[in-house]
Write a protein that holds these residues in place. Sequence first.
Motif, PDB file in Angstrom:
ATOM      1  N   TYR A   1       3.953   6.129   0.195  1.00 55.41           N
ATOM      2  CA  TYR A   1       4.880   5.987  -0.931  1.00 55.41           C
ATOM      3  C   TYR A   1       4.306   5.001  -1.952  1.00 55.41           C
ATOM      4  O   TYR A   1       4.256   5.283  -3.145  1.00 55.41           O
ATOM      5  N   ILE A   2       3.874   3.860  -1.467  1.00 57.14           N
ATOM      6  CA  ILE A   2       3.343   2.823  -2.355  1.00 57.14           C
ATOM      7  C   ILE A   2       2.051   3.293  -3.009  1.00 57.14           C
ATOM      8  O   ILE A   2       1.826   3.054  -4.206  1.00 57.14           O
ATOM      9  N   SER A   3       1.216   3.984  -2.266  1.00 56.13           N
ATOM     10  CA  SER A   3      -0.066   4.470  -2.796  1.00 56.13           C
ATOM     11  C   SER A   3       0.107   5.472  -3.931  1.00 56.13           C
ATOM     12  O   SER A   3      -0.781   5.615  -4.770  1.00 56.13           O
ATOM     13  N   ASN A   4       1.232   6.158  -3.956  1.00 54.71           N
ATOM     14  CA  ASN A   4       1.472   7.188  -4.970  1.00 54.71           C
ATOM     15  C   ASN A   4       2.136   6.649  -6.231  1.00 54.71           C
ATOM     16  O   ASN A   4       2.661   7.429  -7.029  1.00 54.71           O
ATOM     17  N   THR A   5       2.127   5.341  -6.423  1.00 55.80           N
ATOM     18  CA  THR A   5       2.733   4.748  -7.607  1.00 55.80           C
ATOM     19  C   THR A   5       1.651   4.327  -8.599  1.00 55.80           C
ATOM     20  O   THR A   5       0.462   4.300  -8.267  1.00 55.80           O
ATOM     21  N   ALA A   6       2.061   3.972  -9.804  1.00 52.13           N
ATOM     22  CA  ALA A   6       1.123   3.490 -10.823  1.00 52.13           C
ATOM     23  C   ALA A   6       0.490   2.180 -10.343  1.00 52.13           C
ATOM     24  O   ALA A   6       1.106   1.448  -9.557  1.00 52.13           O
ATOM     25  N   PRO A   7      -0.712   1.857 -10.798  1.00 48.01           N
ATOM     26  CA  PRO A   7      -1.385   0.640 -10.332  1.00 48.01           C
ATOM     27  C   PRO A   7      -0.536  -0.625 -10.435  1.00 48.01           C
ATOM     28  O   PRO A   7      -0.511  -1.436  -9.497  1.00 48.01           O
ATOM     29  N   TRP A   8       0.181  -0.816 -11.537  1.00 48.21           N
ATOM     30  CA  TRP A   8       1.000  -2.031 -11.681  1.00 48.21           C
ATOM     31  C   TRP A   8       2.168  -2.012 -10.701  1.00 48.21           C
ATOM     32  O   TRP A   8       2.555  -3.055 -10.174  1.00 48.21           O
ATOM     33  N   GLN A   9       2.717  -0.816 -10.432  1.00 51.70           N
ATOM     34  CA  GLN A   9       3.810  -0.699  -9.469  1.00 51.70           C
ATOM     35  C   GLN A   9       3.298  -0.926  -8.045  1.00 51.70           C
ATOM     36  O   GLN A   9       3.961  -1.576  -7.241  1.00 51.70           O
ATOM     37  N   LYS A  10       2.123  -0.398  -7.759  1.00 54.12           N
ATOM     38  CA  LYS A  10       1.522  -0.576  -6.439  1.00 54.12           C
ATOM     39  C   LYS A  10       1.339  -2.057  -6.123  1.00 54.12           C
ATOM     40  O   LYS A  10       1.654  -2.508  -5.025  1.00 54.12           O
ATOM     41  N   GLU A  11       0.872  -2.808  -7.102  1.00 53.87           N
ATOM     42  CA  GLU A  11       0.662  -4.245  -6.902  1.00 53.87           C
ATOM     43  C   GLU A  11       1.977  -4.950  -6.558  1.00 53.87           C
ATOM     44  O   GLU A  11       2.057  -5.734  -5.609  1.00 53.87           O
TER      45      GLU A  11
END
Length: 114
Positions: free
Chosen positions: A8-18
């Motif tokens: 789930y986390i991996s499939n988010t935008a880079p800033w969201q993933k962080e």
Amino acid sequence: MNDEVTQYISNTAPWQKEICEKLRGMTHETVPVVEERLQYGKPHFLKDGHHVAVIAVARDKVSFMVFNATDIPAVKGFIRAMGKGDRKCADFEEGQEVDYKALAEILEKTTIAL
């Protein structure tokens, strides 16, 4: 760590993933016995079978909601009440600073009695 939550986390935008990775780590550090699972399509964190937090990602924000938060006051611009006030939610947009320490303190207060 749950593989579905990681995905789930991996499939988010880079800033969201962080932000999500830091929220996840902060949750595990604050509540060492926390379990995580993907439920209702979002990462949920549980202590002794009780929901303590959830991360939700939308197109333009990341939300972190804590449960059992009736005694936590809402703070304009930081954390808002949801439902009957038993849940509190903080929303973060790209470029916004996240006060992980304050969130950890809230999480600690809401999980201490569980």
